[in-house]
Design a protein around this motif. Sequence first.
Motif, PDB file in Angstrom:
ATOM      1  N   CYS A 147     -31.443  33.402 -18.423  1.00 56.37           N
ATOM      2  CA  CYS A 147     -32.176  34.167 -17.414  1.00 56.37           C
ATOM      3  C   CYS A 147     -31.864  33.666 -16.010  1.00 56.37           C
ATOM      4  O   CYS A 147     -31.630  34.461 -15.094  1.00 56.37           O
ATOM      5  N   ILE A 148     -31.828  32.348 -15.834  1.00 59.06           N
ATOM      6  CA  ILE A 148     -31.570  31.765 -14.515  1.00 59.06           C
ATOM      7  C   ILE A 148     -30.152  32.069 -14.049  1.00 59.06           C
ATOM      8  O   ILE A 148     -29.917  32.367 -12.873  1.00 59.06           O
ATOM      9  N   VAL A 149     -29.191  32.027 -14.967  1.00 61.40           N
ATOM     10  CA  VAL A 149     -27.815  32.376 -14.622  1.00 61.40           C
ATOM     11  C   VAL A 149     -27.744  33.843 -14.194  1.00 61.40           C
ATOM     12  O   VAL A 149     -27.086  34.191 -13.196  1.00 61.40           O
ATOM     13  N   SER A 150     -28.421  34.723 -14.930  1.00 58.37           N
ATOM     14  CA  SER A 150     -28.453  36.146 -14.567  1.00 58.37           C
ATOM     15  C   SER A 150     -29.059  36.326 -13.176  1.00 58.37           C
ATOM     16  O   SER A 150     -28.551  37.116 -12.363  1.00 58.37           O
ATOM     17  N   MET A 151     -30.136  35.618 -12.897  1.00 56.77           N
ATOM     18  CA  MET A 151     -30.774  35.698 -11.583  1.00 56.77           C
ATOM     19  C   MET A 151     -29.846  35.198 -10.485  1.00 56.77           C
ATOM     20  O   MET A 151     -29.774  35.793  -9.402  1.00 56.77           O
ATOM     21  N   THR A 152     -29.122  34.124 -10.761  1.00 59.85           N
ATOM     22  CA  THR A 152     -28.216  33.555  -9.758  1.00 59.85           C
ATOM     23  C   THR A 152     -27.144  34.568  -9.369  1.00 59.85           C
ATOM     24  O   THR A 152     -26.889  34.801  -8.179  1.00 59.85           O
ATOM     25  N   GLY A 153     -26.529  35.195 -10.360  1.00 59.55           N
ATOM     26  CA  GLY A 153     -25.534  36.222 -10.062  1.00 59.55           C
ATOM     27  C   GLY A 153     -26.136  37.389  -9.311  1.00 59.55           C
ATOM     28  O   GLY A 153     -25.529  37.919  -8.366  1.00 59.55           O
ATOM     29  N   ALA A 154     -27.352  37.777  -9.698  1.00 61.21           N
ATOM     30  CA  ALA A 154     -28.012  38.917  -9.057  1.00 61.21           C
ATOM     31  C   ALA A 154     -28.373  38.619  -7.606  1.00 61.21           C
ATOM     32  O   ALA A 154     -28.235  39.480  -6.731  1.00 61.21           O
ATOM     33  N   ILE A 155     -28.826  37.409  -7.330  1.00 58.67           N
ATOM     34  CA  ILE A 155     -29.180  37.042  -5.952  1.00 58.67           C
ATOM     35  C   ILE A 155     -27.933  37.067  -5.068  1.00 58.67           C
ATOM     36  O   ILE A 155     -27.964  37.550  -3.935  1.00 58.67           O
ATOM     37  N   ILE A 156     -26.830  36.533  -5.585  1.00 62.56           N
ATOM     38  CA  ILE A 156     -25.575  36.567  -4.832  1.00 62.56           C
ATOM     39  C   ILE A 156     -25.177  38.017  -4.537  1.00 62.56           C
ATOM     40  O   ILE A 156     -24.655  38.334  -3.468  1.00 62.56           O
ATOM     41  N   ALA A 157     -25.481  38.914  -5.486  1.00 67.38           N
ATOM     42  CA  ALA A 157     -25.130  40.325  -5.329  1.00 67.38           C
ATOM     43  C   ALA A 157     -26.122  41.096  -4.466  1.00 67.38           C
ATOM     44  O   ALA A 157     -25.907  42.277  -4.185  1.00 67.38           O
ATOM     45  N   GLY A 158     -27.227  40.437  -4.052  1.00 70.56           N
ATOM     46  CA  GLY A 158     -28.180  41.095  -3.160  1.00 70.56           C
ATOM     47  C   GLY A 158     -29.452  41.593  -3.817  1.00 70.56           C
ATOM     48  O   GLY A 158     -30.075  42.546  -3.336  1.00 70.56           O
ATOM     49  N   ALA A 159     -29.874  40.964  -4.905  1.00 71.49           N
ATOM     50  CA  ALA A 159     -31.091  41.378  -5.601  1.00 71.49           C
ATOM     51  C   ALA A 159     -32.319  41.288  -4.688  1.00 71.49           C
ATOM     52  O   ALA A 159     -32.443  40.381  -3.874  1.00 71.49           O
TER      53      ALA A 159
END
Length: 238
Positions: A147-159
């Motif tokens: 979940c944290i890895v998914s969030m990290t990628g999403a934040i970089i993408a502008g979540a």
Amino acid sequence: MNEILRLDHVQFGDANGNILSNFNFSVQEGEVHGIIGDYGVTHSTLCSLCTGTLAPDRGQIYYCDQPVGRLSFAESRQKGLYAISEGKNLQSHMTVLENIYLIARREFGWQYRRRQIAELARQYLDFFDVSIPLQEHADNLTDLQSCIVSMTGAIIAGAKLFILDEITSSLNEQDAIIFQKVLSCLKYKGLSVVCMVHRIEELVRYTDRATLVKNGSTVRCMEKNDYSYDKMLAMLLI
């Protein structure tokens, strides 16, 4: 705080008899908002409505005060809407770094800029105070790490908004403490989180506000300082 997402008198039904009859829900910037109860539809359906990839039969969905129609998966993510379900959400044969790139590649383009991606990934994992080796394969991660890895990628993408489906249900005490820290970090950055949960204890531990749902209809929205186990249980059962 500004409202980021609102579902206004939303109704939805499917061929299997699942019905969301009168759902009212809103989440503000920088808050963790819980949803609990009998939604009337599956969790995946509610996630799709919240991310705009499924249009309601009636009612309106607003994102950043603007009405939205049905969005494609790509359009939803471009707006910063990310749904993450319980269990592993990553490509198991890929490393953590490769998965982060896969989620955030819109930000980097199709060129795999390994050093730049790794630098940003470490920056956010350090911000979360979580140690996850970037070269670890995803199938070796715990559900929380995934979940944290998914969030990290999403934040970089502008979540801007995360809808988390049952992420908290299987956390042990150590992971629960880590997850609370992660939620605090997201709130500090002004990001919003929706937590779909089964238990009242999860609302009390993780959320700032809670929407109670019964038979597919909103019963009440409660502030954290008004949380009461007995009151919530009565509203959900009676």
